[in-house]
Scaffold this active site. Sequence first.
Site, PDB file in Angstrom:
ATOM      1  CD  GLU A  86      -2.920  -1.055   2.385  1.00 28.62           C
ATOM      2  OE1 GLU A  86      -4.082  -1.480   2.236  1.00 28.62           O
ATOM      3  OE2 GLU A  86      -2.507  -0.628   3.482  1.00 28.62           O
ATOM      4  CB  CYS A 126       2.941   7.431   3.425  1.00 30.80           C
ATOM      5  SG  CYS A 126       3.577   6.284   4.670  1.00 30.80           S
ATOM      6  CB  CYS A 169       6.889  -5.144   8.512  1.00 29.70           C
ATOM      7  SG  CYS A 169       8.138  -4.228   9.441  1.00 29.70           S
ATOM      8  CB  CYS A 183       6.348  -2.216  15.943  1.00 30.45           C
ATOM      9  SG  CYS A 183       8.066  -1.869  15.485  1.00 30.45           S
ATOM     10  CB  CYS A 185       2.928  -1.269  13.725  1.00 33.19           C
ATOM     11  SG  CYS A 185       2.970  -0.980  11.948  1.00 33.19           S
ATOM     12  CB  CYS A 244       0.804   6.766  11.745  1.00 34.87           C
ATOM     13  SG  CYS A 244       2.402   6.211  12.347  1.00 34.87           S
TER      14      CYS A 244
END
Length: 422
Positions: A121, A134, A141, A145, A148, A395
């Site tokens: 994305e 962004c 990933c 985290c 997230c 975010c």
Amino acid sequence: MSTPLMPIPGHFDPVPLPREVTPRPDGRVDLMGLSRQAIIDVFAAATLDPRAAKLRAKQVFHWIYHRGVTDFAAMTDIAKTMQPWLTARFVIGRPEVVEAQASTDGTRKWLLRTADNHDYEMVFIPDADRGTLCVSSQVGCTLNCRFCHTGTMRLVRNLTPGEIVGQVMLARDALGEWPKAGGNMAGLNDELDEEDEATTRDYSADGRLLTNIVMMGMGEPLYNFDNVRDALKVVMDGDGLALSRRRITLSTSGVVPMMGRCGDEIGVNLAVSLHAVTKEVRDEIVPINRKFGIEELLGACAAYPRSSNSRRITFEYVMLKDKNDSDADARELVRLLKEYDLPAKVNLIPFNPWPGAPYECSTPERIRSFSNIVFAAGISAPIRTPRGRDIDAACGQLKTASERKSRAELDRLADEKQAALG
């Protein structure tokens, strides 16, 4: 056929092996993401003599990255006899758009798909005086985290330079930002002609230009260093997209060994996902802290090339209720930044919820108190206004819609099967 997952030695180590670009079924070479020298090289490999390869590469590079052209036939300063030769051997690609969404606040999100059927994305965030894209650097990933949503995905692979630059190109397509592709360009390094200047002034996609890039999308950019570096060099090239390094920010969760190289070889602004001021809390919410601790990370920030009061390092700090948001945390943050004498700005990010998230957002009063303490110490600590929450574009919310859709599809099929069984 989908690409198998690559081995990852530990959950916060990089993918160890580079990935070759998937060949196109038609055998043509995609020029997207290639530097001028790389285009010279592929032209020479396709039998152009060195002088012709250099000339054609200069022309094609400008048409691709300055004009946004994807059709060799539209390159009016290239001989018509040469255009079919280029078309037969090369292509100027764009990411495949699976879905495009627009938020009520003007934020736009695109779900994109790679040639080997993996989804990622990108997000465009319009503001009164800027438009920020962004950009993602990986599919998935590896950092996990805990606050997230992207971190709940498995890392599939790194994005190539073409897939990274392609996000910028696609955004400029969608925003209508390219100068008109017409006329013979006698001087490739000349200023825009009057028609181009008028076109740029008349740009009206949400009233904004794409002015800034943040490498804050899916993935850890410093675990895909070579591809990110090569892509950003193309983006910064003055004869093409020509975006200043001062308008590009790379965000890292703290890959300390690569931070110096980032400053030396890319030289863009640095943002650090800090999010906690104690080892215990940061170990929990940003697991890479178990490998590169806060002191080591802040030492690398202090040594970051090009940092100064005019180019401050941004520290991202997500506000989690009863986890990292106390006045004592704020005072410790101030102490750490002053101890390392860092030219710093702290972005306070209200936690953006997602299904199954283990945290809640701090109250507005708690966030203001935290911000006031940091501001009182002479360090800028603005509270970021959440953008694009209604389309999961804020975010920490990026996670490819394909996963959500596939689960929904499975649920639908299960319901249909149950109904059929009566």
